[in-house]
Enzyme design. Sequence first.
Site, PDB file in Angstrom:
ATOM      1  N   TYR A  93      -3.930  25.524  10.690  1.00 27.77           N
ATOM      2  CA  TYR A  93      -3.211  26.767  10.961  1.00 27.77           C
ATOM      3  C   TYR A  93      -1.711  26.489  11.068  1.00 27.77           C
ATOM      4  O   TYR A  93      -0.894  27.151  10.415  1.00 27.77           O
ATOM      5  CB  TYR A  93      -3.727  27.419  12.250  1.00 27.77           C
ATOM      6  N   SER A 112       4.386  31.966  12.114  1.00 31.73           N
ATOM      7  CA  SER A 112       3.949  31.876  13.503  1.00 31.73           C
ATOM      8  C   SER A 112       4.817  30.851  14.204  1.00 31.73           C
ATOM      9  O   SER A 112       5.335  29.929  13.563  1.00 31.73           O
ATOM     10  CB  SER A 112       2.488  31.413  13.552  1.00 31.73           C
TER      11      SER A 112
END
Length: 156
Positions: free
Chosen positions: A46, A33
């Site tokens: 995350y 990501s």
Amino acid sequence: MITVNILSVCKMTRLVLPGMVERSKGVILNISSASGMFPVPLLTIYSATKAFVDFFSQCIHEEYKSKGIFVQSVLPFFVATKLAKIRKTSLFVPSSEAYVKSAMRTVGLKTRTNGYPAHSLLGIISSMLPSWLYLKLGMRMGKSTRARYLKKVKKN
């Protein structure tokens, strides 16, 4: 999140790599990501797990490229999906179909990719910012998102 974003990547790689080595060819695409490119406050775990995926992919590529195996780390910014709760597409938020079509064109060419031209531009701009500014902007965005969420929860 650590199990889903880290352990699964390691276990799947361990599962498929021996066959690829035996055949002297293979491709592994790991979805990281843009949040893994730089620390993202309020998305700490995350962001850290996605950074792991990116680093892991780079290392495995370097270790196995001489054996005919290509490992790519894909680092998307926002994509319009149900999971992301983004329905409307824009220049910087492609549909999942448009994103995948674009990202697939980079397989075998780039070991790290944002996968979409507008995302690559965002990545370049982000990398040019001083870390204190990037962190400040990230914190502001995170607080804003959190406030909207809490307002929505309070309403219901």
